[in-house]
Design a protein around this motif. Structure first.
Motif, PDB file in Angstrom:
ATOM      1  N   HIS A 160      49.350  10.524 123.862  1.00  0.00           N
ATOM      2  CA  HIS A 160      49.746  11.655 124.477  1.00  0.00           C
ATOM      3  C   HIS A 160      50.988  11.404 124.575  1.00  0.00           C
ATOM      4  O   HIS A 160      51.657  11.105 125.402  1.00  0.00           O
ATOM      5  CB  HIS A 160      48.733  12.591 124.783  1.00  0.00           C
TER       6      HIS A 160
ATOM      7  N   PRO B  23      37.034   6.184 121.993  1.00  0.00           N
ATOM      8  CA  PRO B  23      38.416   7.293 122.043  1.00  0.00           C
ATOM      9  C   PRO B  23      38.051   8.172 123.016  1.00  0.00           C
ATOM     10  O   PRO B  23      37.424   8.585 124.108  1.00  0.00           O
ATOM     11  CB  PRO B  23      37.504   8.480 120.516  1.00  0.00           C
TER      12      PRO B  23
ATOM     13  N   VAL C 163      41.483  11.609 123.876  1.00  0.00           N
ATOM     14  CA  VAL C 163      42.931  12.884 123.587  1.00  0.00           C
ATOM     15  C   VAL C 163      43.754  12.169 122.427  1.00  0.00           C
ATOM     16  O   VAL C 163      43.989  11.116 122.719  1.00  0.00           O
ATOM     17  CB  VAL C 163      43.942  13.344 124.698  1.00  0.00           C
TER      18      VAL C 163
ATOM     19  N   GLY D 135      41.061  24.282 124.363  1.00  0.00           N
ATOM     20  CA  GLY D 135      40.574  23.283 123.863  1.00  0.00           C
ATOM     21  C   GLY D 135      39.445  22.775 122.299  1.00  0.00           C
ATOM     22  O   GLY D 135      38.391  23.747 122.877  1.00  0.00           O
TER      23      GLY D 135
ATOM     24  N   GLY E 263      36.012  20.062 122.783  1.00  0.00           N
ATOM     25  CA  GLY E 263      36.113  21.475 122.541  1.00  0.00           C
ATOM     26  C   GLY E 263      34.712  22.207 121.209  1.00  0.00           C
ATOM     27  O   GLY E 263      34.073  23.615 121.116  1.00  0.00           O
TER      28      GLY E 263
ATOM     29  N   ASP F 133      44.439  25.994 121.545  1.00  0.00           N
ATOM     30  CA  ASP F 133      44.525  24.708 121.158  1.00  0.00           C
ATOM     31  C   ASP F 133      45.462  24.813 122.031  1.00  0.00           C
ATOM     32  O   ASP F 133      45.852  25.306 122.667  1.00  0.00           O
ATOM     33  CB  ASP F 133      44.270  24.180 119.424  1.00  0.00           C
TER      34      ASP F 133
ATOM     35  N   THR G 297      43.617  21.273 116.211  1.00  0.00           N
ATOM     36  CA  THR G 297      44.538  22.558 116.111  1.00  0.00           C
ATOM     37  C   THR G 297      44.272  23.639 114.444  1.00  0.00           C
ATOM     38  O   THR G 297      43.504  22.889 114.219  1.00  0.00           O
ATOM     39  CB  THR G 297      45.764  22.212 115.898  1.00  0.00           C
TER      40      THR G 297
ATOM     41  N   ASN H 228      47.384  29.766 126.459  1.00  0.00           N
ATOM     42  CA  ASN H 228      46.598  28.961 127.417  1.00  0.00           C
ATOM     43  C   ASN H 228      46.217  30.063 128.751  1.00  0.00           C
ATOM     44  O   ASN H 228      44.758  29.882 129.445  1.00  0.00           O
ATOM     45  CB  ASN H 228      46.571  27.901 127.607  1.00  0.00           C
TER      46      ASN H 228
ATOM     47  N   ALA I 279      38.429  22.353 128.193  1.00  0.00           N
ATOM     48  CA  ALA I 279      37.990  21.365 126.709  1.00  0.00           C
ATOM     49  C   ALA I 279      39.617  20.174 126.714  1.00  0.00           C
ATOM     50  O   ALA I 279      39.216  20.485 125.663  1.00  0.00           O
ATOM     51  CB  ALA I 279      37.381  21.453 125.903  1.00  0.00           C
ATOM     52  N   ALA I 280      40.606  20.718 127.076  1.00  0.00           N
ATOM     53  CA  ALA I 280      42.032  19.756 126.310  1.00  0.00           C
ATOM     54  C   ALA I 280      42.651  18.674 127.723  1.00  0.00           C
ATOM     55  O   ALA I 280      41.962  17.906 127.168  1.00  0.00           O
ATOM     56  CB  ALA I 280      43.122  21.032 126.569  1.00  0.00           C
TER      57      ALA I 280
ATOM     58  N   ALA J  94      36.623  18.861 130.346  1.00  0.00           N
ATOM     59  CA  ALA J  94      38.009  17.678 129.730  1.00  0.00           C
ATOM     60  C   ALA J  94      38.890  16.995 131.689  1.00  0.00           C
ATOM     61  O   ALA J  94      37.547  17.274 132.099  1.00  0.00           O
ATOM     62  CB  ALA J  94      39.470  18.675 130.121  1.00  0.00           C
ATOM     63  N   ASN J  95      38.970  16.173 131.771  1.00  0.00           N
ATOM     64  CA  ASN J  95      39.454  15.296 132.662  1.00  0.00           C
ATOM     65  C   ASN J  95      40.375  15.664 133.528  1.00  0.00           C
ATOM     66  O   ASN J  95      40.903  16.206 133.237  1.00  0.00           O
ATOM     67  CB  ASN J  95      39.806  13.398 132.073  1.00  0.00           C
TER      68      ASN J  95
ATOM     69  N   SER K 122      31.486  15.564 131.522  1.00  0.00           N
ATOM     70  CA  SER K 122      31.763  15.371 130.182  1.00  0.00           C
ATOM     71  C   SER K 122      31.308  13.217 130.172  1.00  0.00           C
ATOM     72  O   SER K 122      32.167  13.406 129.443  1.00  0.00           O
ATOM     73  CB  SER K 122      33.779  14.763 130.478  1.00  0.00           C
TER      74      SER K 122
HETATM   75  N1  LIG Z   1      36.755  12.761 123.271  1.00  0.00           N
HETATM   76  C1  LIG Z   1      35.334  12.455 124.243  1.00  0.00           C
HETATM   77  O1  LIG Z   1      34.396  11.258 124.121  1.00  0.00           O
HETATM   78  C2  LIG Z   1      36.211  11.903 125.387  1.00  0.00           C
HETATM   79  C3  LIG Z   1      37.109  13.769 125.973  1.00  0.00           C
HETATM   80  N2  LIG Z   1      36.573  13.972 127.260  1.00  0.00           N
HETATM   81  C4  LIG Z   1      38.166  14.613 127.624  1.00  0.00           C
HETATM   82  O2  LIG Z   1      38.250  15.966 126.907  1.00  0.00           O
HETATM   83  C5  LIG Z   1      39.416  16.466 126.616  1.00  0.00           C
HETATM   84  C6  LIG Z   1      39.341  17.504 125.288  1.00  0.00           C
HETATM   85  O3  LIG Z   1      39.189  16.214 124.546  1.00  0.00           O
HETATM   86  P1  LIG Z   1      39.235  15.709 123.414  1.00  0.00           P
HETATM   87  O4  LIG Z   1      37.896  16.617 122.487  1.00  0.00           O
HETATM   88  O5  LIG Z   1      38.385  13.973 122.980  1.00  0.00           O
HETATM   89  O6  LIG Z   1      40.682  15.726 122.171  1.00  0.00           O
HETATM   90  P2  LIG Z   1      41.173  15.702 120.865  1.00  0.00           P
HETATM   91  O7  LIG Z   1      42.480  15.555 121.018  1.00  0.00           O
HETATM   92  O8  LIG Z   1      39.845  15.945 120.547  1.00  0.00           O
HETATM   93  O9  LIG Z   1      41.462  17.718 121.455  1.00  0.00           O
HETATM   94  C7  LIG Z   1      42.726  17.832 122.403  1.00  0.00           C
HETATM   95  C8  LIG Z   1      43.025  19.271 122.652  1.00  0.00           C
HETATM   96  O10 LIG Z   1      43.415  19.902 123.487  1.00  0.00           O
HETATM   97  C9  LIG Z   1      44.508  20.545 122.521  1.00  0.00           C
HETATM   98  N3  LIG Z   1      45.226  20.474 123.534  1.00  0.00           N
HETATM   99  C10 LIG Z   1      46.341  19.161 124.068  1.00  0.00           C
HETATM  100  N4  LIG Z   1      47.272  19.422 124.316  1.00  0.00           N
HETATM  101  C11 LIG Z   1      46.696  21.189 125.283  1.00  0.00           C
HETATM  102  C12 LIG Z   1      47.636  21.518 126.205  1.00  0.00           C
HETATM  103  N5  LIG Z   1      48.382  21.266 127.197  1.00  0.00           N
HETATM  104  N6  LIG Z   1      47.050  22.932 126.476  1.00  0.00           N
HETATM  105  C13 LIG Z   1      45.955  23.470 125.869  1.00  0.00           C
HETATM  106  N7  LIG Z   1      45.521  22.607 124.853  1.00  0.00           N
HETATM  107  C14 LIG Z   1      45.808  21.621 124.580  1.00  0.00           C
HETATM  108  C15 LIG Z   1      45.335  19.837 121.731  1.00  0.00           C
HETATM  109  O11 LIG Z   1      45.478  21.043 120.409  1.00  0.00           O
HETATM  110  C16 LIG Z   1      43.063  20.466 120.582  1.00  0.00           C
HETATM  111  O12 LIG Z   1      42.391  21.388 120.657  1.00  0.00           O
HETATM  112  C17 LIG Z   1      40.644  15.225 127.222  1.00  0.00           C
HETATM  113  O13 LIG Z   1      40.614  15.678 128.926  1.00  0.00           O
HETATM  114  C18 LIG Z   1      39.352  14.119 126.932  1.00  0.00           C
HETATM  115  O14 LIG Z   1      40.034  12.882 128.228  1.00  0.00           O
HETATM  116  C19 LIG Z   1      36.219  13.196 128.695  1.00  0.00           C
HETATM  117  C20 LIG Z   1      35.217  12.854 127.915  1.00  0.00           C
HETATM  118  C21 LIG Z   1      34.889  12.153 126.316  1.00  0.00           C
END
Ligand SMILES: NC(=O)C1=CN([C@@H]2O[C@H](COP(=O)(O)OP(=O)(O)OC[C@H]3O[C@@H](n4cnc5c(N)ncnc54)[C@H](O)[C@@H]3O)[C@@H](O)[C@H]2O)C=CC1
Ligand SMILES: O=C(O)CCC(=O)C(=O)O
Length: 430
Positions: free
Chosen positions: A92, A161, A163, A234, A239, A258, A283, A294, A308-309, A331-332, A357
């Motif tokens: 990121h 994995p 973000v 997210g 999400g 997103d 997205t 947002n 969840a972002a 989200a974290n 999470s």
């Molecule tokens: N993937 C996993 O297994 C885990 C994820 N998490 C946490 O969940 C959250 C989301 O992770 P994932 O879904 O894996 O990521 P991802 O990369 O699959 O999706 C991220 C989502 O957040 C959106 N996003 C990004 N920047 C943004 C912003 N500035 N404002 C609004 N939306 C924004 C993106 O457009 C996308 O829809 C993060 O905080 C991550 O650390 C926590 C535990 C496990």
């Protein structure tokens, strides 16, 4: 008030606001409180307030146009008293060292809450994968593994994995590690494609864990999930599957977003259509005309709000405007400490990130176990085991919050920090 006093007041306010957005500082604040509630000495805080190891790497990558770009990456290992460290890698543009350190501490807490035999780790690379080609991403992923290979491994530190990283990136990383170490070691990394030793259910595990927390929270609030209005910020791994699970359970998902914005329909959205349309970065909003920001999304009328972002989304500035009865952090770090206080004072039930999470790392652990034993489980088996861990974790934190009359975030830190503190104590480190 004199001009000087006013200037000082403004400076103080700015400092306070700055501090509350600093994830590392606020994490340390809650760890200190949790350790003191549990009766540990300040020496334990001195040990656990920082990662034991933090590696910064510079990764040269040959870009498709022939130029070389140098990327900065990090791997933070919070504490390995319990076992190998474990945690995701994020790609990121806003990755920074302090955030990676905080994220690794949260991984220790998540593993403590879910009683996994790990300490916390986390990695990140400052880059924008949305602007990179497939081949550039592959070279970056392989370069990162070469750069951190000395400190990671199936019994040292196991990435996964996060973000903007996915199973393909895990596959390249695993392949690079296997080449370096000259043996095939699927347990080096989790969140892999199923054909490379990934676990059934890992892809949807984070969302499945959040769903269980929502079901439990709804019961505690005497509400019904069926018909409840849900807003999700997210639409990536966490999400999008969450929207699907809640929609299938009869909840009305009224808004999702997103990075570019969100869409809202008080009658409920067509989640299956959106799942079909989103890209691999989560997205979809550019396909729609009438989008909301947002910021607007977070303040919509709803029963359940799920950030969840990314981090720092609910702050002292907007916490008073949140309409939901329940906020569940997929989200974290989406809610600052000041905002946590405001939401709690307003009677909103906040289920903290390190609990909500934790489904992702739990199924990552199942994947690692399956890799080590070379025997693979059915999706049903994974789901059942995950449900047992999440329900038990929710109960233990909810009961701790009640017993100590603290909010669920502090209760989660108390439950989470205990295992790593005890392991450090038995080892004679403190
Ligand atoms: N993937 C996993 O297994 C885990 C994820 N998490 C946490 O969940 C959250 C989301 O992770 P994932 O879904 O894996 O990521 P991802 O990369 O699959 O999706 C991220 C989502 O957040 C959106 N996003 C990004 N920047 C943004 C912003 N500035 N404002 C609004 N939306 C924004 C993106 O457009 C996308 O829809 C993060 O905080 C991550 O650390 C926590 C535990 C496990
Ligand atoms: O699956 C894992 O090992 C780690 C997931 C992760 O990075 C997280 O929970 O924040």
């Amino acid at each position: 008030m004199s001009a000087n006093t006013l200037a000082n007041e403004i400076k103080k306010e700015q400092q306070q606001e700055q501090e509350s957005l600093n994830l590392f500082y606020s994490t340390q604040t809650v760890i200190q409180k949790a350790l003191s509630k549990l009766g540990y000495t300040n020496e334990m805080f001195e040990l656990l307030k920082e990662p034991i190891r933090m590696l910064t790497v510079r990764i040269p990558v040959r870009m498709d146009d022939g130029s070389v770009q140098i990327f900065t990456g990090y791997r933070s290992q919070h504490n390995d008293a319990v076992g190998p460290t474990k945690g995701g890698v994020r790609f990121h543009p806003e990755v920074d060292e302090e955030e990676v350190k905080a994220l690794s501490i949260w991984m220790s807490l998540k593993c403590g809450i879910t009683d996994l035999p790990y300490g916390g780790g986390k990695g990140g690379i400052i880059c924008d994968p949305r602007k990179m080609s497939f081949r550039e991403l592959e070279r970056l992923s392989r370069g990162y593994v070469r750069a951190i290979s000395q400190i990671v491994g199936p019994t040292k530190d196991i990435p996964a994995p996060d973000v903007y990283t996915n199973s393909q990136i895990m596959a390249w990383m695993m392949d690079e590690y296997s080449r370096l170490r000259e043996f095939d070691s699927p347990a080096f990394i989790t969140g892999k494609p199923i054909v490379l030793g990934g676990s059934k259910g890992r892809e949807t595990a984070t969302a499945a864990g959040v769903t269980i927390c929502i079901e439990e929270a709804v019961k505690k609030k005497g509400m019904e999930l069926k018909g409840a209005r849900v807003v999700i910020q997210g639409f990536g791994n966490a999400g999008s599957y969450l929207a699907k699970f809640l929609h299938d359970a009869g909840a009305k998902v009224v808004a999702v977003s997103d990075v570019y914005g969100g869409i809202y329909d008080p009658d409920g959205l067509d989640i299956n259509y959106l799942l079909d349309k989103r890209d691999s970065f989560g997205t979809f909003s550019k396909l729609f005309d009438n989008t909301i920001t947002n910021k607007e999304l977070l303040e919509l009328e709803c029963d359940i709000l799920v950030p969840a972002a990314i981090s720092n989304q609910i702050t002292a500035k907007n916490a008073a405007n949140i309409k939901a009865a329940i906020v569940v952090e997929a989200a974290n770090g989406p809610t600052t400490l000041e905002a946590t206080h405001i939401l709690t004072e307003r009677g909103i039930l906040l289920v903290p990130d390190i609990l909500a999470s934790a489904g992702g790392v739990t199924v990552s652990y199942f994947e690692w176990v399956q890799n080590n034993q070379g025997y693979y489980w059915s999706e049903e088996e994974v789901k059942e085991k995950l449900a047992a861990v999440m329900t038990q974790s929710f109960d233990s934190i909810y009961n701790t919050a009640e017993a100590h009359e603290v909010d669920m975030r502090l209760a989660a830190y108390m439950v989470g920090i205990k295992k790593v503190a005890e392991a450090s104590r038995f080892r004679g480190w403190v």
